[in-house]
Design a protein around this motif. Structure first.
Motif, PDB file in Angstrom:
ATOM      1  N   LEU A 200       7.430 -27.961  12.361  1.00  0.00           N
ATOM      2  CA  LEU A 200       7.334 -26.858  11.384  1.00  0.00           C
ATOM      3  C   LEU A 200       7.303 -25.433  12.001  1.00  0.00           C
ATOM      4  O   LEU A 200       7.101 -25.189  13.202  1.00  0.00           O
ATOM      5  N   ALA A 201       7.704 -24.281  11.245  1.00  0.00           N
ATOM      6  CA  ALA A 201       7.595 -22.789  11.617  1.00  0.00           C
ATOM      7  C   ALA A 201       6.507 -22.334  11.042  1.00  0.00           C
ATOM      8  O   ALA A 201       6.088 -22.594   9.956  1.00  0.00           O
ATOM      9  N   THR A 202       5.679 -21.804  11.983  1.00  0.00           N
ATOM     10  CA  THR A 202       4.366 -21.347  11.722  1.00  0.00           C
ATOM     11  C   THR A 202       4.327 -19.508  11.768  1.00  0.00           C
ATOM     12  O   THR A 202       4.599 -19.231  12.522  1.00  0.00           O
ATOM     13  N   LEU A 203       4.005 -19.367  10.653  1.00  0.00           N
ATOM     14  CA  LEU A 203       3.999 -17.905  10.425  1.00  0.00           C
ATOM     15  C   LEU A 203       2.524 -17.469  10.487  1.00  0.00           C
ATOM     16  O   LEU A 203       1.334 -17.819   9.971  1.00  0.00           O
ATOM     17  N   VAL A 204       2.264 -16.482  11.428  1.00  0.00           N
ATOM     18  CA  VAL A 204       1.084 -15.689  11.582  1.00  0.00           C
ATOM     19  C   VAL A 204       1.323 -13.990  11.338  1.00  0.00           C
ATOM     20  O   VAL A 204       1.976 -13.813  12.110  1.00  0.00           O
ATOM     21  N   ASN A 205       0.925 -13.744  10.211  1.00  0.00           N
ATOM     22  CA  ASN A 205       1.172 -12.281   9.768  1.00  0.00           C
ATOM     23  C   ASN A 205      -0.210 -11.544   9.580  1.00  0.00           C
ATOM     24  O   ASN A 205      -1.118 -12.079   9.068  1.00  0.00           O
ATOM     25  N   VAL A 206      -0.344 -10.756  10.417  1.00  0.00           N
ATOM     26  CA  VAL A 206      -1.443  -9.812  10.339  1.00  0.00           C
ATOM     27  C   VAL A 206      -1.198  -8.578   9.687  1.00  0.00           C
ATOM     28  O   VAL A 206      -0.550  -7.868  10.237  1.00  0.00           O
ATOM     29  N   PHE A 207      -1.966  -8.444   8.856  1.00  0.00           N
ATOM     30  CA  PHE A 207      -1.827  -6.964   7.860  1.00  0.00           C
ATOM     31  C   PHE A 207      -2.852  -6.072   8.244  1.00  0.00           C
ATOM     32  O   PHE A 207      -4.075  -6.692   8.478  1.00  0.00           O
ATOM     33  N   THR A 208      -2.629  -4.907   8.570  1.00  0.00           N
ATOM     34  CA  THR A 208      -3.687  -3.936   8.656  1.00  0.00           C
ATOM     35  C   THR A 208      -3.834  -3.326   7.574  1.00  0.00           C
ATOM     36  O   THR A 208      -3.003  -2.411   6.959  1.00  0.00           O
ATOM     37  N   VAL A 209      -5.122  -3.044   7.030  1.00  0.00           N
ATOM     38  CA  VAL A 209      -5.278  -2.394   5.880  1.00  0.00           C
ATOM     39  C   VAL A 209      -6.496  -1.642   5.727  1.00  0.00           C
ATOM     40  O   VAL A 209      -7.390  -1.771   6.433  1.00  0.00           O
ATOM     41  N   ALA A 210      -6.527  -0.520   4.995  1.00  0.00           N
ATOM     42  CA  ALA A 210      -7.818   0.068   4.538  1.00  0.00           C
ATOM     43  C   ALA A 210      -8.824  -0.793   3.992  1.00  0.00           C
ATOM     44  O   ALA A 210      -8.432  -1.481   2.871  1.00  0.00           O
ATOM     45  N   PRO A 211     -10.052  -0.584   4.281  1.00  0.00           N
ATOM     46  CA  PRO A 211     -10.991  -1.449   3.777  1.00  0.00           C
ATOM     47  C   PRO A 211     -10.958  -1.624   2.473  1.00  0.00           C
ATOM     48  O   PRO A 211     -11.378  -2.506   1.575  1.00  0.00           O
ATOM     49  N   GLU A 212     -10.719  -0.219   1.688  1.00  0.00           N
ATOM     50  CA  GLU A 212     -10.759  -0.229   0.176  1.00  0.00           C
ATOM     51  C   GLU A 212      -9.580  -0.910  -0.462  1.00  0.00           C
ATOM     52  O   GLU A 212      -9.676  -0.921  -1.738  1.00  0.00           O
ATOM     53  N   LYS A 213      -8.621  -1.164   0.329  1.00  0.00           N
ATOM     54  CA  LYS A 213      -7.467  -1.856  -0.190  1.00  0.00           C
ATOM     55  C   LYS A 213      -7.366  -3.359   0.238  1.00  0.00           C
ATOM     56  O   LYS A 213      -6.479  -4.132  -0.267  1.00  0.00           O
ATOM     57  N   GLN A 214      -8.328  -3.636   0.976  1.00  0.00           N
ATOM     58  CA  GLN A 214      -8.215  -5.306   1.418  1.00  0.00           C
ATOM     59  C   GLN A 214      -8.178  -6.313   0.084  1.00  0.00           C
ATOM     60  O   GLN A 214      -7.452  -7.016   0.187  1.00  0.00           O
ATOM     61  N   ARG A 215      -9.107  -6.135  -0.690  1.00  0.00           N
ATOM     62  CA  ARG A 215      -9.174  -7.088  -1.840  1.00  0.00           C
ATOM     63  C   ARG A 215      -7.782  -7.040  -2.620  1.00  0.00           C
ATOM     64  O   ARG A 215      -7.263  -8.178  -2.929  1.00  0.00           O
ATOM     65  N   ALA A 216      -7.258  -5.820  -2.886  1.00  0.00           N
ATOM     66  CA  ALA A 216      -5.923  -5.812  -3.518  1.00  0.00           C
ATOM     67  C   ALA A 216      -5.005  -6.621  -2.768  1.00  0.00           C
ATOM     68  O   ALA A 216      -4.277  -7.138  -3.444  1.00  0.00           O
ATOM     69  N   LEU A 217      -4.955  -6.337  -1.467  1.00  0.00           N
ATOM     70  CA  LEU A 217      -3.812  -6.892  -0.733  1.00  0.00           C
ATOM     71  C   LEU A 217      -4.171  -8.410  -0.830  1.00  0.00           C
ATOM     72  O   LEU A 217      -3.108  -9.372  -0.891  1.00  0.00           O
ATOM     73  N   VAL A 218      -5.218  -8.846  -0.574  1.00  0.00           N
ATOM     74  CA  VAL A 218      -5.618 -10.450  -1.005  1.00  0.00           C
ATOM     75  C   VAL A 218      -5.042 -10.927  -2.181  1.00  0.00           C
ATOM     76  O   VAL A 218      -4.356 -12.034  -2.166  1.00  0.00           O
ATOM     77  N   ASP A 219      -5.460 -10.127  -3.176  1.00  0.00           N
ATOM     78  CA  ASP A 219      -5.033 -10.564  -4.544  1.00  0.00           C
ATOM     79  C   ASP A 219      -3.569 -10.490  -4.707  1.00  0.00           C
ATOM     80  O   ASP A 219      -2.939 -11.511  -5.296  1.00  0.00           O
ATOM     81  N   VAL A 220      -2.763  -9.754  -4.077  1.00  0.00           N
ATOM     82  CA  VAL A 220      -1.131  -9.714  -4.123  1.00  0.00           C
ATOM     83  C   VAL A 220      -0.600 -10.912  -3.450  1.00  0.00           C
ATOM     84  O   VAL A 220       0.165 -11.510  -4.081  1.00  0.00           O
ATOM     85  N   LEU A 221      -1.303 -11.171  -2.278  1.00  0.00           N
ATOM     86  CA  LEU A 221      -0.501 -12.129  -1.623  1.00  0.00           C
ATOM     87  C   LEU A 221      -1.035 -13.571  -2.065  1.00  0.00           C
ATOM     88  O   LEU A 221      -0.135 -14.379  -1.956  1.00  0.00           O
ATOM     89  N   THR A 222      -2.014 -13.575  -2.681  1.00  0.00           N
ATOM     90  CA  THR A 222      -2.675 -14.712  -3.228  1.00  0.00           C
ATOM     91  C   THR A 222      -1.779 -15.108  -4.460  1.00  0.00           C
ATOM     92  O   THR A 222      -1.157 -16.260  -5.054  1.00  0.00           O
ATOM     93  N   THR A 223      -1.306 -13.939  -5.402  1.00  0.00           N
ATOM     94  CA  THR A 223      -0.702 -14.254  -6.724  1.00  0.00           C
ATOM     95  C   THR A 223       0.789 -14.441  -6.247  1.00  0.00           C
ATOM     96  O   THR A 223       1.381 -15.490  -6.801  1.00  0.00           O
TER      97      THR A 223
END
Length: 106
Positions: free
Chosen positions: A10-33
């Motif tokens: 398999l090809a394994t993707l490891v993607n580390v996003f650097t985010v402002a703490p106040e935007k972390q939940r929004a990013l998790v939600d965008v990626l999950t959706t």
């Protein structure tokens, strides 16, 4: 299901996003959706796991694809572009395709 194994082809993707703490939940939600609605339906998708750092400054996507080509095709698929752009509007991304070299269990 995510199975981490050195002998999985398999090809394994490891993607580390650097985010402002106040935007972390929004990013998790965008990626999950994005993963639930679009990405998991792409050819070659195997699994994705979204991790949020406790300090709020990182989100890590550990994903598996049948091949690097399948992953690259997803990146340019029109139905995925909108979701990917939304994630990149919230954070900086540092993606890497990897091979699993070592796995350890208790």
């Amino acid at each position: 299901m995510t199975t981490i194994s050195t002998d999985a082809d398999l090809a394994t993707l490891v993607n580390v996003f650097t985010v402002a703490p106040e935007k972390q939940r929004a990013l998790v939600d965008v990626l999950t959706t994005a993963t639930e609605e679009v990405i998991r339906h792409q050819p070659g998708f195997v699994s994705a796991n979204i991790h949020a750092s406790i300090d709020g400054t990182r989100v890590v996507n550990y994903a598996q694809w049948a091949s690097a080509e399948d992953f690259q095709a997803m990146l340019v698929a029109p139905e995925c572009r909108e979701h990917l752009s939304a994630a990149l509007s919230l954070a900086e991304s540092d993606p890497h395709l990897c091979t699993v070299e070592s796995v350890h269990h208790a």
